[in-house]
Enzyme design. Structure first.
Site, PDB file in Angstrom:
ATOM      1  N   ASP A 111     -53.747  -7.721  78.213  1.00  0.00           N
ATOM      2  CA  ASP A 111     -54.352  -7.539  79.525  1.00  0.00           C
ATOM      3  C   ASP A 111     -55.806  -8.004  79.401  1.00  0.00           C
ATOM      4  OD1 ASP A 111     -54.869  -6.498  82.158  1.00  0.00           O
ATOM      5  OD2 ASP A 111     -55.822  -4.781  81.176  1.00  0.00           O
ATOM      6  N   CYS A 158     -35.660  15.263  46.780  1.00  0.00           N
ATOM      7  CA  CYS A 158     -35.329  14.016  47.483  1.00  0.00           C
ATOM      8  C   CYS A 158     -34.599  14.361  48.776  1.00  0.00           C
ATOM      9  CB  CYS A 158     -34.514  13.065  46.610  1.00  0.00           C
ATOM     10  SG  CYS A 158     -32.774  13.463  46.501  1.00  0.00           S
ATOM     11  N   CYS A 162     -31.695  16.748  48.976  1.00  0.00           N
ATOM     12  CA  CYS A 162     -32.032  18.177  48.960  1.00  0.00           C
ATOM     13  C   CYS A 162     -32.255  18.679  50.389  1.00  0.00           C
ATOM     14  CB  CYS A 162     -33.305  18.412  48.148  1.00  0.00           C
ATOM     15  SG  CYS A 162     -33.214  17.823  46.450  1.00  0.00           S
TER      16      CYS A 162
END
Length: 721
Positions: free
Chosen positions: A404, A24, A27
């Site tokens: 645009d 995780c 770590c």
């Protein structure tokens, strides 16, 4: 000349390593803190979501990998030019063997505990703890050394505590479930991280380089800009380049997400990683291996996966506060009731150990980055480059899209939309007009020539010709002079237009550019030319509105009549014409001042200021435009407007999943906390709730990997709540 560079040359430069074994984000923080203390490391960043480490160091790579190994993980240096892993060691088999051995020992120990009262069961459980718990214990040591209270510290403390009070089976079950959960999480995360890894494998390692009359296979790292390479049918193109010889079709789905192959001929660009489907071609290399469009996509996606979203940053901050608070609460529970209320030490010590396990915020911390990595990787495969979690979150809340016009809602190329013969036939009008425009490269001239070719009209032979820049062209044909140009110029040279004022006004009202064709004495006819709306534009805008983007705005520098014609065709909410770049910026700011979340969609060059001002900048056609890839938050690599609804839908789905993950993680923690004090929760159930929740969060996030563009295209979008 070989371009391989000795490692010593790369000392003190930023290198990338793949990290295996992290369970995780805490770590990752432990490893990062450990390396920061090394005197030869100047800078280091470890990302759990992508399992990558970027580090600037002055010692050898071998020493860095050894330092990583000390903490309990494995580092593999990534190939500098393409990001490929030169060697990809796996701990999966070793972990599986440990789990099977631990399972066997626990089963034997449990069976012996039923049939005998000897010391053998605790010994079996102790061996199981040693097998499954050695790696977390080593990681816990380095976490404490780097002042990080991570899940390994909490789990190790819980197991040691269980052994201390004689709960050997509980301790063995805790560490086994913890190891099993980590193994399952690692496998799931590998699939999640692999969402972009697959792109790394599609570029060939070698190219067939043409040297005189010979063709030689060379590593792509040794091919230079300007070299000529040969690509045979069925082969992947190894490097970006420009076709010198050969007409073929190319499948460039990995770059642009296009489902259909694209016709290519001399002068057309080709991209590394795409497949040459038909004929052999000779290509001049235009980019080095490390600078191909695919390499830059991969690099940008990896960077995007490592950028923290606002929600992820909040969760990280919350976890850093939550973990030490629950840890201190666990210590209070262990000692408070026995000291103050006369409770049983063993009972409250056990409950404190359960709190230590509950303190692990793994599922919560992992809830956001896994979803972001999955979404960004999934989008990349569809030809949509989302630059980080922040851009993903912004796309999920967009309620206004500003477009645009030219090249975005329209094709960006003028086409003949009306042929109006007045004193001749339509074919005669095109015969004369195409002859006059035959040698012009102007887009309007090319549109007229294209229309004549489509109608199989053969131009007249031109004897002499003369061009008046910005006005028109005249030439002598069939014994008389002819003219083609704007109506003002025709009036200036004496052509009477008064009888045709209604027709001219009608074409102007439609927003068309008018080309008048005349002889010396009269107007022969009018040709209306305009930039036509994309075939997919109407479906795309409808799909966007179905996705919750309620306001559609068109901003263009074109004249008002042309803008009105496109706006009416597409039924946009509002439009503004004849705008300079700074006017587009002001228009977006007005929308934002009304409390709207605005996405600007443009080509990434002349719309750069508006893209930067909008809450979300989306650039079209990034595969051929460096500016688009650099300036926008989201890049549609192909020139496909229909990818927009997919992008918005994917972002909203990702945000829903992130919220689901966070709430689920918090509810599981809250439920476990409530079950501790009545004594209904056991230590192994606490571990199961933590690792199980983390695994479910990962699996929920992986649903994003199965989100394809076909599910959310411009013509059929399913809106889910």
């Amino acid at each position: 000349m070989n371009r391989e560079i000795d490692e010593s040359t790369h000392a003190d430069t930023l290198k990338a390593y793949a990290i295996e074994g992290m369970d995780c984000s805490s770590c990752a923080r432990t490893l990062e803190n450990h390396l920061k203390q090394h005197p030869s490391v100047d800078e280091v960043s470890v990302q759990f979501a992508s399992a990558k480490m970027r580090i600037r160091h002055r010692n050898s790579s071998a020493e860095i990998m050894e330092e990583v190994k000390k903490v309990g993980y494995k580092a593999t240096e990534l190939n500098r030019t393409r990001g490929k892993r030169e060697n990809q060691p796996s701990q999966a088999r070793h972990t599986d063997l440990q789990l099977w051995a631990s399972s066997f020992l626990i089963v034997i120990g449990f069976a012996l505990s039923i049939w005998t009262a000897s010391n053998l069961p605790p010994l079996m459980f102790a061996l199981a703890i040693l097998l499954s718990g050695w790696k977390p214990a080593v990681s816990a040591y380095y976490a404490l050394k780097s002042r990080n209270l991570d899940m390994n510290v909490l789990m190790t403390a819980a197991v040691v505590g269980a052994m201390f009070i004689g709960e050997w089976l509980e301790g063995a079950m805790v560490v086994w479930l913890f190891a099993l959960g980590n193994r399952l999480q690692t496998g799931s995360m590998r699939k999640t991280r692999g969402s972009i890894e697959s792109l790394l494998e599609i570029t060939p390692d070698e190219a067939w380089v043409k040297q005189g009359d010979t063709v030689k296979a060379m590593p792509i790292e040794n091919v230079w800009i300007g070299d000529t390479i040969v690509v045979k049918p069925g082969e992947r193109i190894p490097l970006d380049g420009e076709i010198l010889e050969g007409d073929t079709t190319v499948n460039q789905a990995p770059i642009t997400g296009e489902s259909m192959p694209v016709d290519k001929r001399q002068g057309d660009p080709v991209f590394a990683g795409s497949v040459n489907e038909h004929s052999s071609m000779i290509v001049k290399v235009t980019r080095l291996a490390e600078d191909t469009t695919l390499a830059r996509i991969i690099h940008m996606v990896e960077e995007a996966q490592e950028k923290k979203a606002p929600m992820e940053a909040f969760v990280d901050r919350f976890a850093r506060i939550y973990t030490p608070i629950v840890f201190i609460l666990a210590l209070v529970v262990m000692g408070g009731p026995p000291l103050l209320l006369g409770g049983a030490w063993s009972e409250w010590f056990y409950r404190g150990l359960e709190l230590l396990v509950i303190a692990c915020p793994c599922a919560l911390v992992i809830s956001t980055p896994v979803a972001i990595v999955s979404a960004i990787g999934s989008a990349a495969k569809q030809g949509v480059l989302i630059k980080g979690g922040a851009a993903l979150e912004k796309a999920a809340v967009v309620d206004t899209a500003a477009f645009d016009k030219t090249g975005t809602l329209t094709k960006g190329q003028p086409e003949v939309t009306q042929v109006m013969p007045l004193n001749c036939t339509a074919d005669e009008l095109l015969q004369i007009a195409s002859a006059l425009e035959a040698h012009s490269t102007h887009p309007i001239a090319q549109a007229i020539l294209h229309e004549a070719a489509n109608r199989q009209v053969i131009p007249l032979n031109v004897k002499t010709g003369q061009t008046s820049a910005g006005r028109g062209v005249q030439a002598h044909m069939n014994g008389q002079d002819y003219y083609a140009g704007n109506v003002k110029w025709l009036e200036e040279i004496g052509i009477s237009l008064q009888p045709y004022e209604d027709q001219i006004a009608d074409l102007r009202q439609q927003g068309q550019t008018i080309v008048g064709v005349a002889s010396k004495v009269k107007l022969l006819g009018l040709i209306g030319v305009s930039d036509t709306v994309r075939d997919t534009a109407a479906h795309t805008l409808q799909a966007l509105q179905a996705s919750g983007v309620s306001r559609l705005v068109m901003l263009t520098g074109d004249h008002a009549d042309a803008a009105r014609r496109v706006a009416d065709q597409l039924q946009v909410t509002s439009y503004a014409a004849e705008l300079l770049p700074e006017d587009k910026v002001e228009a977006i700011r007005q929308q934002q001042a009304e409390g709207r979340q605005v996405a600007m969609i443009g080509d990434g060059i002349n719309d750069a200021p508006a893209l930067a001002t909008a809450d979300l900048g989306i650039a079209m056609g990034g595969a051929g435009t460096d500016t688009a890839m650099e300036t926008a938050d989201v890049v549609l690599m192909a020139d496909h407007l229909e990818k927009l609804p997919y992008t918005i839908q994917l972002s909203r789905k990702a945000l829903r999943i992130i919220k689901q993950n966070i709430w689920f993680s918090l509810l599981v923690k809250f439920a476990a906390l409530l079950l501790i004090f009545p004594g209904w929760l056991t230590l192994w159930m606490a571990v199961l709730s933590d690792t199980g929740a983390a695994l479910l969060v990962i699996l929920n996030s992986m649903r994003l990997l199965r989100t394809s563009g076909s599910e959310m295209d411009g013509s059929k979008v399913t809106v889910t709540s």
